[in-house]
Design an enzyme around this catalytic site. Structure first.
Site, PDB file in Angstrom:
ATOM      1  CD1 TRP A  79      45.346  59.916  21.225  1.00 10.25           C
ATOM      2  CD2 TRP A  79      45.407  57.813  21.985  1.00 10.25           C
ATOM      3  NE1 TRP A  79      44.133  59.652  21.820  1.00 10.25           N
ATOM      4  CE2 TRP A  79      44.143  58.363  22.297  1.00 10.25           C
ATOM      5  CE3 TRP A  79      45.676  56.498  22.379  1.00 10.25           C
ATOM      6  CZ2 TRP A  79      43.156  57.658  22.978  1.00 10.25           C
ATOM      7  CZ3 TRP A  79      44.693  55.792  23.053  1.00 10.25           C
ATOM      8  CH2 TRP A  79      43.455  56.365  23.343  1.00 10.25           C
ATOM      9  CB  THR A  80      52.730  56.727  22.221  1.00  7.03           C
ATOM     10  OG1 THR A  80      52.155  55.447  22.474  1.00  7.03           O
ATOM     11  CG2 THR A  80      52.630  57.595  23.453  1.00  7.03           C
ATOM     12  CD  GLU A  81      48.365  55.711  17.592  1.00  6.25           C
ATOM     13  OE1 GLU A  81      48.686  56.776  18.175  1.00  6.25           O
ATOM     14  OE2 GLU A  81      47.194  55.266  17.609  1.00  6.25           O
TER      15      GLU A  81
ATOM     16  CE1 TYR B   3      41.628  62.801  21.984  1.00  6.44           C
ATOM     17  CE2 TYR B   3      42.424  61.516  20.136  1.00  6.44           C
ATOM     18  CZ  TYR B   3      41.582  61.659  21.223  1.00  6.44           C
ATOM     19  OH  TYR B   3      40.714  60.648  21.551  1.00  6.44           O
TER      20      TYR B   3
ATOM     21  CG  ASP C  34      38.579  53.623  21.819  1.00  7.07           C
ATOM     22  OD1 ASP C  34      38.710  52.693  22.639  1.00  7.07           O
ATOM     23  OD2 ASP C  34      39.532  54.100  21.179  1.00  7.07           O
ATOM     24  CD  GLU C  35      39.390  54.525  17.083  1.00  8.72           C
ATOM     25  OE1 GLU C  35      39.512  55.428  16.253  1.00  8.72           O
ATOM     26  OE2 GLU C  35      40.360  53.953  17.602  1.00  8.72           O
TER      27      GLU C  35
ATOM     28  CG  ASP D  92      45.014  50.148  21.900  1.00  4.40           C
ATOM     29  OD1 ASP D  92      44.671  49.582  20.853  1.00  4.40           O
ATOM     30  OD2 ASP D  92      44.535  51.233  22.266  1.00  4.40           O
TER      31      ASP D  92
ATOM     32  NE  ARG E 183      47.630  51.904  19.660  1.00  6.45           N
ATOM     33  CZ  ARG E 183      46.570  52.693  19.827  1.00  6.45           C
ATOM     34  NH1 ARG E 183      46.573  53.647  20.750  1.00  6.45           N
ATOM     35  NH2 ARG E 183      45.490  52.494  19.101  1.00  6.45           N
TER      36      ARG E 183
ATOM     37  CG  HIS F 226      41.446  49.876  20.333  1.00  5.75           C
ATOM     38  ND1 HIS F 226      42.311  50.029  19.265  1.00  5.75           N
ATOM     39  CD2 HIS F 226      40.519  50.857  20.192  1.00  5.75           C
ATOM     40  CE1 HIS F 226      41.924  51.069  18.518  1.00  5.75           C
ATOM     41  NE2 HIS F 226      40.828  51.579  19.047  1.00  5.75           N
TER      42      HIS F 226
ATOM     43  CG  ASP G 297      47.631  62.107  19.117  1.00  6.78           C
ATOM     44  OD1 ASP G 297      46.884  62.687  19.928  1.00  6.78           O
ATOM     45  OD2 ASP G 297      47.203  61.439  18.159  1.00  6.78           O
TER      46      ASP G 297
ATOM     47  CD1 TRP H  65      36.202  59.364  22.144  1.00  7.11           C
ATOM     48  CD2 TRP H  65      37.621  59.845  20.476  1.00  7.11           C
ATOM     49  NE1 TRP H  65      36.127  58.340  21.224  1.00  7.11           N
ATOM     50  CE2 TRP H  65      37.003  58.606  20.193  1.00  7.11           C
ATOM     51  CE3 TRP H  65      38.562  60.344  19.564  1.00  7.11           C
ATOM     52  CZ2 TRP H  65      37.275  57.874  19.043  1.00  7.11           C
ATOM     53  CZ3 TRP H  65      38.836  59.610  18.423  1.00  7.11           C
ATOM     54  CH2 TRP H  65      38.199  58.381  18.173  1.00  7.11           C
TER      55      TRP H  65
END
Ligand code: ACM
Length: 546
Positions: free
Chosen positions: A485-487, A446, A338-339, A204, A175, A275, A448, A420
């Protein structure tokens, strides 16, 4: 008590001082100023090392790396002259004259069978650190470093070993690329806190950050994006500037070596099958529709995922992993998982044909089938696969359509599950199914999350071993990991304010036995740690009260 004359007053003062000193001693018998709190420590009050005395460091020849770290500590914290001498059994009596610190390997002591165990004894003008290997000695040196920062080396015996083998920090650089200098800074702080797994989220949707020689567009295209979503999900705001950055293979080798000196293993994460939009922007044939997309400028989940029914795509994944295997000595490699949005698989006639041929009923089955085939490739290369707990195929999000659930495929037992999300009961189920687990349940780990949502205390009190787990399964809980996480963190300062001081709580979860943990004792050390971070030019969170 009524005080009538000066001698009674003196007596009263003596009694008060005695009470305070004894009180402090009792306290010291159980707790130390070291973070993470050692698992067994007894303290006296005799000063062992006097700051004005010349000091000798005696070390086993195999411990020159650990001696270098001690040397740096002494340079920063000790004002008198220090000399260094390789330990020599024949000359030991002479070497041990005066004030000294000794680093010695000891293969005999059974206490050292725990990985990372060490003993630090401080008495009679010397400090002796022993362990079975360099790692244990390194941890002993880190404890000594904190004793020096506390400005006293008093007589004490520390017999210490970690609760968990996995004491991790994950950094998402897809990110926002943070750069080598920042990563080294984090590795320094991890080492100081005896953490030992740096999980590097290198790919990602928002960016591909690792040079892969066979596929140069992964970085010439996939490492840059035109803009970035700002502030928070769906804010509609953009930063208004492009973002790019990646690590060359030389950079990666440098970081891996830097971590190794600090006894930290670097676990790369190469996200698949979802991702993956940055890779697909570079090579559109990686997705079933072959649609050309840009590297996304918003964050989230994307429809474009790898077409795992295409042998050319599997070839690509193997090629990337081959270069990754060359760069990272870690036995464990993380594949994300994931996701995953399954739309592109549902919409592709080729993917559906492949699923029918292999009798795969749901897209979850296809993901597990893909992951299991890949796990064989890992095994052939003597590696273990790790993935987020989505790879088990459980319904952990609630947004998968019902017919995607209840896969009949079973994930390979060699996979390590990075837990997670989902019903916490699934941790027990995962252990009962025979998997090893790193517990990173998001509400506790987390980084973040804002400090008022995941407070220092809440994090500190997290126990990776859920209640009601039988002893034989507890051993399969490898440990804990914090996720950065760095969004919403474009800069180094932004991530540091999220990570510190919570990294210290994370370290204590990983190292210290539950019955040794005490938030009050821990919190008392935060001012000292803040001073250290200030000196290291780290932007810790200054706003939250603990
Ligand atoms: C995750 O937070 N998507 C693993």
């Amino acid at each position: 008590m009524r005080i009538n004359n000066i001698s009674q007053l003196l007596l009263f003062c003596c009694m008060m001082i005695t009470t305070v000193v004894v009180g402090r001693d009792n306290e010291h018998e159980h707790k130390s100023s070291i973070i993470p709190q050692p698992n067994n420590v007894t303290y006296g009050t005799e000063t062992v090392i006097d700051y004005g005395t010349p000091l000798r460091v005696i070390y086993d020849e195999a411990l020159s790396n650990e001696k270098d770290f001690l040397q740096k500590t002494l340079f920063e914290n000790y004002s008198a002259e220090v000399s260094f001498d390789i330990r020599n059994e024949k000359k030991l009596k002479r070497q041990r004259k005066g004030s000294y610190i000794e680093l010695a390997l000891d293969a005999e002591n059974t206490f050292f069978k725990e990985e990372g165990a060490y003993i630090l004894e401080a008495k009679d003008k010397h400090v002796l650190i022993t362990a079975a290997d360099a790692r244990g000695i390194f941890y002993g040196v880190q404890s000594l470093k904190q004793l020096f920062e506390d400005n006293v080396i008093e007589d004490c015996t520390i017999k210490d070993s970690p609760r968990f083998q996995w004491r991790g920090l994950m950094l998402d650089e897809a990110r926002f690329f943070q750069g080598k200098r920042e990563v080294k800074k984090l590795l320094d702080e991890m080492a100081y806190l005896k953490m030992n797994r740096f999980h590097w989220h290198l790919t990602d949707d928002a960016g591909w950050r690792i040079e892969i020689k066979k596929y140069p567009k992964l970085t010439s295209i996939g490492a840059s994006r035109a803009d970035s979503e700002a502030v928070i999900w769906k804010s509609g705001k953009k930063l208004g500037r492009p973002h790019s950055g990646f690590y060359t293979q030389e950079d990666i080798k440098e970081v891996v070596a830097y971590a190794k000196e600090r006894h930290i293993t670097v676990i790369p994460e190469i996200e698949m099958p979802g991702h993956a939009a940055a890779a697909i922007a570079a090579y559109p044939w990686l997705t079933a529709s072959k649609k050309q997309i840009p590297v996304p400028t918003r964050f989230g989940k994307f429809k474009e995922i790898y077409n795992v029914s295409d042998p050319k795509v599997i070839g690509f994944i193997h090629d990337v992993l081959k270069e990754v295997y060359e760069l990272f000595p870690s036995k464990v490699i993380h594949i994300g998982g994931d996701e995953v949005l399954y739309d592109s698989w549902n919409e592709s006639a080729n993917v559906q044909k492949y699923m029918a041929k292999h009798q795969l009923k749901t897209p979850s089955d296809l993901q597990i089938h893909f992951t299991n085939n890949l796990s064989k490739f890992f095994e052939q290369n003597s590696r273990n696969m790790m993935g987020w707990n989505d790879i088990l195929g459980d319904d952990i999000h609630g947004w998968q359509s019902k017919d995607n659930l209840n896969p009949s495929e079973m994930l390979s037992k060699s996979a390590i599950v990075h837990f997670w999300k989902g019903d916490p009961k699934l941790i027990k189920k995962t252990l009962e199914r025979g998997y090893k687990v790193v517990n990173a349940y998001h509400i506790y780990t987390y980084l973040d999350y804002k400090p008022n949502r995941l407070t220092l205390k809440k994090m500190f009190n997290f126990d990776p071993v859920p209640k009601g787990i039988s002893e034989d399964l507890v051993k399969n809980i490898m440990g804990v990991s914090g996720q950065m996480w760095t969004e919403w963190c474009p800069t180094n300062c932004d991530i540091e304010r999220q990570i510190f001081p919570r990294l210290a709580a994370l370290a204590e979860i990983g190292w210290t036995d539950v019955n040794q943990k005490d938030f009050k004792t821990f919190r008392m050390q935060i001012p000292r740690l803040k001073q250290r971070w200030y000196d290291q030019q780290i932007s810790y969170d200054r706003e939250t009260k603990y």
